[in-house]
Design a protein around this motif. Structure first.
Motif, short mmCIF file in Angstrom:
data_model
loop_
_atom_site.label_atom_id
_atom_site.label_comp_id
_atom_site.label_asym_id
_atom_site.label_seq_id
_atom_site.Cartn_x
_atom_site.Cartn_y
_atom_site.Cartn_z
N LEU A 29 -4.43 10.99 3.27
CA LEU A 29 -3.27 11.63 2.67
C LEU A 29 -2.17 10.64 2.36
CD1 LEU A 29 -2.98 14.92 4.76
CD2 LEU A 29 -3.71 14.67 2.38
N MET A 30 -2.22 9.48 2.96
CA MET A 30 -1.27 8.42 2.65
C MET A 30 -1.90 7.08 2.98
SD MET A 30 1.49 8.63 5.78
CE MET A 30 1.96 10.31 5.42
N LEU A 31 -1.43 6.05 2.30
CA LEU A 31 -1.92 4.70 2.58
C LEU A 31 -0.96 4.03 3.55
CD1 LEU A 31 -3.02 3.40 -0.96
CD2 LEU A 31 -4.45 4.43 0.83
N PRO A 32 -1.42 3.63 4.74
CA PRO A 32 -0.56 2.92 5.69
C PRO A 32 -0.49 1.43 5.33
CG PRO A 32 -2.70 3.33 6.66
CD PRO A 32 -2.75 3.92 5.29
N LEU A 33 0.59 1.03 4.74
CA LEU A 33 0.69 -0.33 4.20
C LEU A 33 1.37 -1.29 5.18
CD1 LEU A 33 1.69 0.48 0.50
CD2 LEU A 33 -0.59 0.22 1.51
N PRO A 34 0.81 -2.49 5.32
CA PRO A 34 1.34 -3.44 6.30
C PRO A 34 2.63 -4.12 5.82
CG PRO A 34 -0.45 -4.44 5.06
CD PRO A 34 -0.37 -3.00 4.60
N MET A 35 3.42 -4.54 6.79
CA MET A 35 4.63 -5.31 6.51
C MET A 35 4.39 -6.81 6.67
SD MET A 35 6.93 -3.09 5.67
CE MET A 35 8.42 -4.08 5.77
N PHE A 36 3.19 -7.16 7.18
CA PHE A 36 2.82 -8.56 7.35
C PHE A 36 1.42 -8.78 6.78
CE2 PHE A 36 5.91 -7.78 10.69
CZ PHE A 36 6.73 -8.90 10.63
N SER A 37 1.19 -9.97 6.28
CA SER A 37 -0.12 -10.33 5.75
C SER A 37 -1.07 -10.64 6.90
CB SER A 37 0.01 -11.54 4.82
OG SER A 37 0.49 -12.66 5.54
N SER A 81 0.03 -13.26 9.20
CA SER A 81 1.29 -12.96 9.88
C SER A 81 2.54 -13.37 9.11
CB SER A 81 1.31 -13.63 11.27
OG SER A 81 0.25 -13.14 12.06
N HIS A 82 2.43 -13.55 7.81
CA HIS A 82 3.61 -13.81 6.99
C HIS A 82 4.21 -12.48 6.52
CE1 HIS A 82 1.78 -17.88 6.67
NE2 HIS A 82 3.05 -18.26 6.61
N ARG A 83 5.53 -12.46 6.38
CA ARG A 83 6.19 -11.24 5.92
C ARG A 83 5.79 -10.90 4.50
NH1 ARG A 83 12.53 -11.78 7.92
NH2 ARG A 83 12.12 -11.58 10.18
N VAL A 84 5.49 -9.63 4.28
CA VAL A 84 5.19 -9.15 2.93
C VAL A 84 6.51 -8.77 2.27
CG1 VAL A 84 4.02 -7.38 1.58
CG2 VAL A 84 2.91 -8.33 3.60
N ARG A 85 6.75 -9.25 1.05
CA ARG A 85 8.05 -9.09 0.42
C ARG A 85 8.08 -8.03 -0.68
NH1 ARG A 85 12.15 -11.23 3.43
NH2 ARG A 85 11.55 -13.28 4.26
N THR A 86 6.92 -7.64 -1.19
CA THR A 86 6.88 -6.64 -2.27
C THR A 86 5.82 -5.59 -1.96
OG1 THR A 86 5.21 -7.76 -3.63
CG2 THR A 86 7.52 -8.43 -3.94
N LEU A 87 5.99 -4.41 -2.56
CA LEU A 87 5.00 -3.34 -2.37
C LEU A 87 3.65 -3.76 -2.93
CD1 LEU A 87 4.42 -0.40 -1.52
CD2 LEU A 87 5.05 0.27 -3.85
N GLU A 88 3.67 -4.45 -4.05
CA GLU A 88 2.42 -4.89 -4.67
C GLU A 88 1.65 -5.81 -3.72
OE1 GLU A 88 5.36 -4.31 -8.12
OE2 GLU A 88 5.39 -4.93 -6.01
N ASP A 89 2.36 -6.73 -3.05
CA ASP A 89 1.70 -7.63 -2.10
C ASP A 89 1.17 -6.86 -0.90
OD1 ASP A 89 2.16 -9.81 -3.68
OD2 ASP A 89 3.98 -10.45 -2.63
N SER A 90 1.89 -5.83 -0.48
CA SER A 90 1.43 -5.01 0.65
C SER A 90 0.14 -4.28 0.28
CB SER A 90 2.52 -4.02 1.05
OG SER A 90 2.14 -3.30 2.21
N ARG A 102 -4.21 -0.56 -12.11
CA ARG A 102 -5.16 -1.40 -12.84
C ARG A 102 -4.70 -2.85 -12.85
NH1 ARG A 102 -4.81 1.95 -18.26
NH2 ARG A 102 -2.66 1.52 -17.67
N GLN A 103 -3.38 -3.06 -12.71
CA GLN A 103 -2.84 -4.41 -12.66
C GLN A 103 -2.75 -4.95 -11.24
OE1 GLN A 103 -2.21 -6.16 -15.45
NE2 GLN A 103 -2.86 -4.37 -16.66
N ILE A 104 -2.58 -4.03 -10.26
CA ILE A 104 -2.39 -4.45 -8.87
C ILE A 104 -3.73 -4.75 -8.20
CG2 ILE A 104 -1.54 -3.71 -6.61
CD1 ILE A 104 0.52 -2.01 -8.06
N LEU A 105 -4.72 -3.87 -8.40
CA LEU A 105 -6.01 -4.03 -7.76
C LEU A 105 -7.02 -4.64 -8.71
CD1 LEU A 105 -6.27 -0.60 -5.86
CD2 LEU A 105 -5.26 -2.75 -5.07
N THR A 106 -8.05 -5.24 -8.15
CA THR A 106 -9.12 -5.82 -8.96
C THR A 106 -10.06 -4.72 -9.43
OG1 THR A 106 -10.58 -6.19 -7.06
CG2 THR A 106 -8.98 -7.92 -7.56
N ARG A 107 -10.95 -5.05 -10.32
CA ARG A 107 -11.93 -4.06 -10.80
C ARG A 107 -12.85 -3.60 -9.69
NH1 ARG A 107 -14.03 -6.12 -16.79
NH2 ARG A 107 -12.00 -5.94 -17.85
#
Length: 385
Positions: free
Chosen positions: A200-208, A211-220, A291-296
């Motif tokens: 029902l929702m995607l639990p997105l990380p705040m760290f890669s 262990s580096h901080r994720v700065r954008t939603l796209e990177d998360s 389509r731009q954020i994820l790979t095929r």
């Protein structure tokens, strides 16, 4: 965690065959007439209520909800539900329970009554008391600190389980369910195992992963969908190799819903049970294109359509304070007025996109307001209503 001051259809009348008669006593006749009269009243009330709530999205004035006992989390989520016309289109078609006890225990019906009160009343705010009492019957109580992601799941499951119409329940599931396919590939024999799953929702990380901080939603999102090598103690048993081997684990999207909910995992457990809030900066865009954020390989919709991966930001549920004590509010885009509003319990005001961007976060501010849930709507669904 994450909150503080501010988680039977109406029986149709039986058909009588021609020439078939039953003999009833006077008392039975009175009982039948009374039952039919009560059913007619309930049916008229149901039709009236649906007609009223059918106009819910036509009222331009936004209405607040009073905080009646640490209910800011509940109020914020309710506003996100009510401002989504795809959701209210389902809600206003539910079958109204006939029995008074069932009405008091029906979460969808009490939400419908609350929506009616918000749309018909002349007040700037209303009390969600009836719904709160109903939720308490299902162990969702006031004066309890709820996590918005957990309370969202509790509310959604209660709503779906109490919708008696299977078609409407399926429509609700389609509206919110993210369909994924998980895969596991043995790196020795290349045996691939697949499994379908729903979220029902995607639990997105705040760290890669490093262990580096994720700065954008796209990177998360990149981090969430990035394949992971399972080694050491995390190795999996391969049926073909008949032993534990190094495996590649990943997932791909097979279907994205009209209403997409993303959970930024800003609360984490450290030092045992001590929960802390992650307040560092993470930006999110007004528009997403998967389509731009994820790979095929990561984005393979079962029924690819033009524009199927395009989304517009619809709502932000933001949290202020710490993990132990805080407050929720909701920033929501009005589909009718094309304006942003901030719903802060009984206070509702128009805001700008710059105000919404303030929820990106700031690690240096202890009471920093940060986005916790992001809700996006598919572009074509916005045009359909």
């Amino acid at each position: 965690m994450g909150q503080g001051v501010g988680r039977p259809e109406r029986r149709s009348k039986s058909l009588r065959l021609d020439g078939y008669q039953t003999i009833m006593t006077a008392e039975e006749e009175e009982e039948e007439e009374a039952a039919e009269c009560a059913e007619d009243v309930a049916e008229k009330h149901s039709q009236k209520l649906k007609a009223i709530c059918g106009q819910a999205d036509l009222k331009n004035e936004a209405v607040g909800l009073y905080n009646i006992g640490l209910s800011c989390c509940l109020n914020s989520l309710l506003q996100v539900f009510f401002m989504n016309r795809n959701f209210t289109a389902i809600l206003r078609r539910i079958k109204v329970p006939f029995d008074a006890v069932e009405q008091k225990q029906s979460v969808p019906y009490q939400m419908l009554l609350l929506l009616e009160a918000m749309q018909r009343g002349k007040h700037k705010s209303v009390h969600p008391t009836g719904l709160a009492k109903c939720l308490s019957e299902h162990r969702v109580r006031l004066f309890v600190l709820y996590d918005a992601s957990q309370l969202f799941l509790i509310l959604w499951n209660l709503i779906k389980s109490q919708i008696t119409n299977s078609h409407l329940a399926e429509s609700l599931a389609d509206l919110y369910t993210i369909r994924l396919q998980e895969y596991l590939v043995c790196q020795k024999c290349l045996l691939e195992t697949k499994k379908n799953s729903n979220m029902l929702m995607l639990p997105l990380p705040m760290f890669s992963h490093d262990s580096h901080r994720v700065r954008t939603l796209e990177d998360s999102l990149h981090c969430f969908f990035a394949p992971e090598h399972l080694t050491g103690d995390n190795m999996c048993h391969c049926k073909r190799c008949d032993k534990k081997t190094v495996c590649l684990q990943g997932m791909k999207v097979t279907c994205l819903p009209q209403t997409l909910t993303l959970h930024l995992k800003r609360f984490c457990s450290k030092h045992g049970n001590d929960t802390q809030k992650i307040g560092h900066y993470l930006s999110f865009p007004q528009n997403l294109d998967f389509r731009q954020i994820l790979t095929r390989e990561q984005y393979q919709p079962d029924f690819p359509e033009e524009g199927s991966g395009l989304y517009d930001l619809f709502a932000v549920v933001a949290h202020s304070g710490s993990a132990r004590c805080g407050h929720y509010c909701a920033y929501i885009w009005s589909l009718m007025e094309h304006k942003w509003y901030c719903f802060n319990d009984s206070s509702v005001c128009q805001v700008s996109w710059d105000d919404v961007k303030c929820t990106y976060g700031h690690a240096g501010l202890r009471w920093s307001e940060t986005a916790y849930l992001l809700v996006y709507r598919k572009k074509e669904s916005a045009a359909a209503f």
